[in-house]
Design a protein around this motif. Sequence first.
Motif, PDB file in Angstrom:
ATOM      1  N   GLU A 128     -59.787  15.064 -51.852  1.00  0.00           N
ATOM      2  CA  GLU A 128     -58.405  15.221 -51.392  1.00  0.00           C
ATOM      3  C   GLU A 128     -58.091  14.248 -50.257  1.00  0.00           C
ATOM      4  OE1 GLU A 128     -59.343  19.899 -51.828  1.00  0.00           O
ATOM      5  OE2 GLU A 128     -60.374  18.299 -50.738  1.00  0.00           O
ATOM      6  N   SER A 129     -56.814  13.949 -50.110  1.00  0.00           N
ATOM      7  CA  SER A 129     -56.348  13.129 -48.998  1.00  0.00           C
ATOM      8  C   SER A 129     -54.878  13.436 -48.756  1.00  0.00           C
ATOM      9  CB  SER A 129     -56.537  11.641 -49.283  1.00  0.00           C
ATOM     10  OG  SER A 129     -55.813  11.267 -50.442  1.00  0.00           O
ATOM     11  N   GLY A 130     -54.383  12.997 -47.602  1.00  0.00           N
ATOM     12  CA  GLY A 130     -52.959  13.100 -47.332  1.00  0.00           C
ATOM     13  C   GLY A 130     -52.553  14.152 -46.332  1.00  0.00           C
ATOM     14  N   GLY A 131     -53.479  14.959 -45.848  1.00  0.00           N
ATOM     15  CA  GLY A 131     -53.120  15.957 -44.847  1.00  0.00           C
ATOM     16  C   GLY A 131     -52.797  15.307 -43.516  1.00  0.00           C
ATOM     17  N   GLY A 132     -52.311  16.120 -42.575  1.00  0.00           N
ATOM     18  CA  GLY A 132     -52.001  15.596 -41.248  1.00  0.00           C
ATOM     19  C   GLY A 132     -51.142  16.537 -40.462  1.00  0.00           C
ATOM     20  N   LEU A 133     -50.585  16.009 -39.369  1.00  0.00           N
ATOM     21  CA  LEU A 133     -49.722  16.767 -38.483  1.00  0.00           C
ATOM     22  C   LEU A 133     -48.291  16.303 -38.663  1.00  0.00           C
ATOM     23  CD1 LEU A 133     -49.232  18.640 -36.019  1.00  0.00           C
ATOM     24  CD2 LEU A 133     -49.744  16.658 -34.567  1.00  0.00           C
ATOM     25  N   VAL A 134     -47.386  17.254 -38.827  1.00  0.00           N
ATOM     26  CA  VAL A 134     -45.976  16.923 -39.043  1.00  0.00           C
ATOM     27  C   VAL A 134     -45.117  17.978 -38.356  1.00  0.00           C
ATOM     28  CG1 VAL A 134     -45.846  18.201 -41.218  1.00  0.00           C
ATOM     29  CG2 VAL A 134     -44.294  16.272 -40.823  1.00  0.00           C
ATOM     30  N   GLY A 191     -40.398  18.369 -41.803  1.00  0.00           N
ATOM     31  CA  GLY A 191     -40.919  17.102 -42.299  1.00  0.00           C
ATOM     32  C   GLY A 191     -41.577  17.227 -43.655  1.00  0.00           C
ATOM     33  N   SER A 192     -42.194  16.125 -44.088  1.00  0.00           N
ATOM     34  CA  SER A 192     -42.802  16.053 -45.416  1.00  0.00           C
ATOM     35  C   SER A 192     -44.199  15.469 -45.343  1.00  0.00           C
ATOM     36  CB  SER A 192     -41.952  15.168 -46.342  1.00  0.00           C
ATOM     37  OG  SER A 192     -40.653  15.692 -46.500  1.00  0.00           O
ATOM     38  N   LEU A 193     -45.016  15.871 -46.291  1.00  0.00           N
ATOM     39  CA  LEU A 193     -46.338  15.298 -46.507  1.00  0.00           C
ATOM     40  C   LEU A 193     -46.605  15.259 -47.997  1.00  0.00           C
ATOM     41  CD1 LEU A 193     -48.644  17.050 -43.845  1.00  0.00           C
ATOM     42  CD2 LEU A 193     -48.042  14.622 -43.909  1.00  0.00           C
ATOM     43  N   ARG A 194     -47.474  14.344 -48.400  1.00  0.00           N
ATOM     44  CA  ARG A 194     -47.884  14.254 -49.800  1.00  0.00           C
ATOM     45  C   ARG A 194     -49.397  14.295 -49.860  1.00  0.00           C
ATOM     46  NH1 ARG A 194     -48.017   9.269 -53.993  1.00  0.00           N
ATOM     47  NH2 ARG A 194     -47.411  10.351 -55.912  1.00  0.00           N
ATOM     48  N   LEU A 195     -49.911  15.306 -50.564  1.00  0.00           N
ATOM     49  CA  LEU A 195     -51.344  15.432 -50.754  1.00  0.00           C
ATOM     50  C   LEU A 195     -51.740  14.830 -52.093  1.00  0.00           C
ATOM     51  CD1 LEU A 195     -51.923  19.129 -49.605  1.00  0.00           C
ATOM     52  CD2 LEU A 195     -51.779  17.052 -48.215  1.00  0.00           C
ATOM     53  N   SER A 196     -52.948  14.264 -52.132  1.00  0.00           N
ATOM     54  CA  SER A 196     -53.496  13.715 -53.372  1.00  0.00           C
ATOM     55  C   SER A 196     -54.881  14.293 -53.599  1.00  0.00           C
ATOM     56  CB  SER A 196     -53.600  12.196 -53.291  1.00  0.00           C
ATOM     57  OG  SER A 196     -52.351  11.601 -53.081  1.00  0.00           O
TER      58      SER A 196
END
Length: 115
Positions: A6-12, A16-21
């Motif tokens: 997995e990738s794409g996590g974070g702080l927002v 806001g928006s995030l996209r996980l892969s």
Amino acid sequence: QVQLVESGGGLVQAGGSLRLSCAASGSIFSINTMGWFRPAPGKQRELVATITSAGSTKYADSVKGRFTISRDNYRNTVYLQMNSLKPEDTAVYYCKTTAGLNDYWGQGTQVTVSS
């Protein structure tokens, strides 16, 4: 055996928006449904969204209209587009797939939504 990364996590910030892969490798010929899960009170992990190889989707009521799951069968990758994020979406998000009779999980990616 299937490996999931997995990738794409974070702080927002909230709203806001995030996209996980999540990329699958290994015995991918037997993969059908792929999805995302997160811990929930009283449960080990709850379903966030799933998608079959044919493109049928399922969502938790709490994310309907905000999250979109999609899949690239050529790249063996599943995505989770998360919009209008809320602080209660904060969690480690885990990718899961079922291949044959076995379930496989990724290592998880942290999503933190600040208010």
